[in-house]
Design an enzyme around this catalytic site. Structure first.
Site, PDB file in Angstrom:
ATOM      1  NE  ARG A 123       9.532  54.259  67.271  1.00  0.00           N
ATOM      2  CZ  ARG A 123       9.575  54.172  68.600  1.00  0.00           C
ATOM      3  NH1 ARG A 123       9.067  55.151  69.321  1.00  0.00           N
ATOM      4  NH2 ARG A 123      10.121  53.137  69.201  1.00  0.00           N
ATOM      5  N   GLY A 124       8.489  59.737  67.494  1.00  0.00           N
ATOM      6  CA  GLY A 124       8.073  59.992  68.854  1.00  0.00           C
ATOM      7  C   GLY A 124       7.898  58.697  69.623  1.00  0.00           C
ATOM      8  N   GLY A 204       4.801  55.957  61.760  1.00  0.00           N
ATOM      9  CA  GLY A 204       3.354  55.728  61.714  1.00  0.00           C
ATOM     10  C   GLY A 204       2.900  54.825  62.837  1.00  0.00           C
ATOM     11  CB  ALA A 206       3.919  48.742  64.813  1.00  0.00           C
ATOM     12  CB  CYS A 222       5.091  52.725  74.863  1.00  0.00           C
ATOM     13  SG  CYS A 222       4.835  52.070  73.199  1.00  0.00           S
TER      14      CYS A 222
END
Length: 293
Positions: A123-124, A204, A206, A222
């Site tokens: 994912r990104g 997607g 969270a 992040c």
């Protein structure tokens, strides 16, 4: 088990109360969107869920582009449908593709000593935490059927979380340049990371519902220094307005997320077994095979 169907409030919904987002579509484009099936899988190991997404994405791409000369098949000729996969994960730190190899072995071992897995994924985004009390939402959409580009799709996911928060009395927004959804410039309530291959989505968002936020203290969520993660439960508890407390459990928030998704994306969201029994059975087959390994 959820059995509700969720419909958008109106074709051509423009999300004016959110961020003036039309998702780049006209009223004509919104008239005949395919239904989206949802399935709630409960607590699922992250590695098994990752394998599920990869296999589902691969099979969807193979089916969509199996026409003559690998041209796109019409919707009527496909058996696999758009799907929203809802679940929770046992404690796991996951790291997005832009940050692969940037967490050294000693740090990975430290995280695993916390009785928590560590997985690098496609994912990104960068490193984040998933665990019980966090609602994880993995849509598998074929964006061309929904007349969406990747940027508008991501904006739609952000707006889904913003609308969900609004419905439980929490003001949230997306901040330009900072992925996810925020309740203040320094507090993120939902992490977002996607992967799109040949217009088929995976991963997607969270949403921290009743998550134990101490897990986030072990990382820089992040990769954003000076910013923290927060749960809906903590925000609601901090509001002393004399009203009865809002139930922020995953079970309570799930229908709100599905209804918000239907509203923002303008689609009909129904139980997956009603939309596509083939997709329903394939998901369970893949998960069964993964858990037997």
């Amino acid at each position: 088990m959820l059995t509700q169907s969720f419909r958008s409030v109106a074709n051509g919904f423009a999300a004016k109360s959110l961020r003036q987002c039309t998702l780049g579509r006209s009223a004509d484009q919104l008239k005949d969107l395919p239904p989206v099936g949802y399935i709630n899988l409960g607590l699922v190991d992250y590695r098994a869920a990752l394998a599920l997404q990869k296999q589902l994405c691969r099979q969807r791409i193979d089916e969509i582009y199996s026409g003559p000369h690998r041209r796109r098949n019409d919707l009527s000729k496909r058996r696999l449908s758009d799907t929203i996969i809802l679940l929770e994960h046992p404690p796991v730190y996951t790291n997005g593709r832009r940050n692969h190899g940037k967490v050294d072995d000693a740090e990975i071992e430290r995280l695993r000593q916390l009785d928590c897995d560590y997985v690098e994924t496609n994912r990104g985004g960068e490193i984040t935490f998933h665990g019980p009390g966090q609602l994880v939402v993995y849509p598998s959409l074929y964006l061309r059927d929904h007349h969406l580009g990747t940027k508008c799709y991501v904006e739609g996911l952000e707006n889904t979380v913003v609308e969900t928060c609004a419905r439980v009395g929490v003001k949230a927004e997306a901040l330009k340049g900072f992925p996810g959804v925020w309740v203040s410039p320094t507090q993120k309530v939902a992490a977002l990371g996607t992967h799109v291959q040949k217009y088929v989505t995976s991963h997607g968002f969270a949403l921290n519902c009743t998550t134990d936020m101490r897990w986030f203290e072990e990382i820089v969520p992040c990769g954003l220094e000076g910013r923290t993660a927060v749960s809906l439960q903590r925000i609601v508890e901090q509001k002393d307005n004399g009203e009865a407390p809002v139930d922020t459990s995953v079970e309570s928030i799930t229908p709100t997320v599905l209804s918000s998704f239907a509203q923002v994306f303008g689609c009909n969201v129904r139980p997956l077994e009603e939309v596509s029994r083939d997709t329903f059975e394939l998901i369970h087959e893949i998960l069964h095979n993964e858990t037997m390994k």
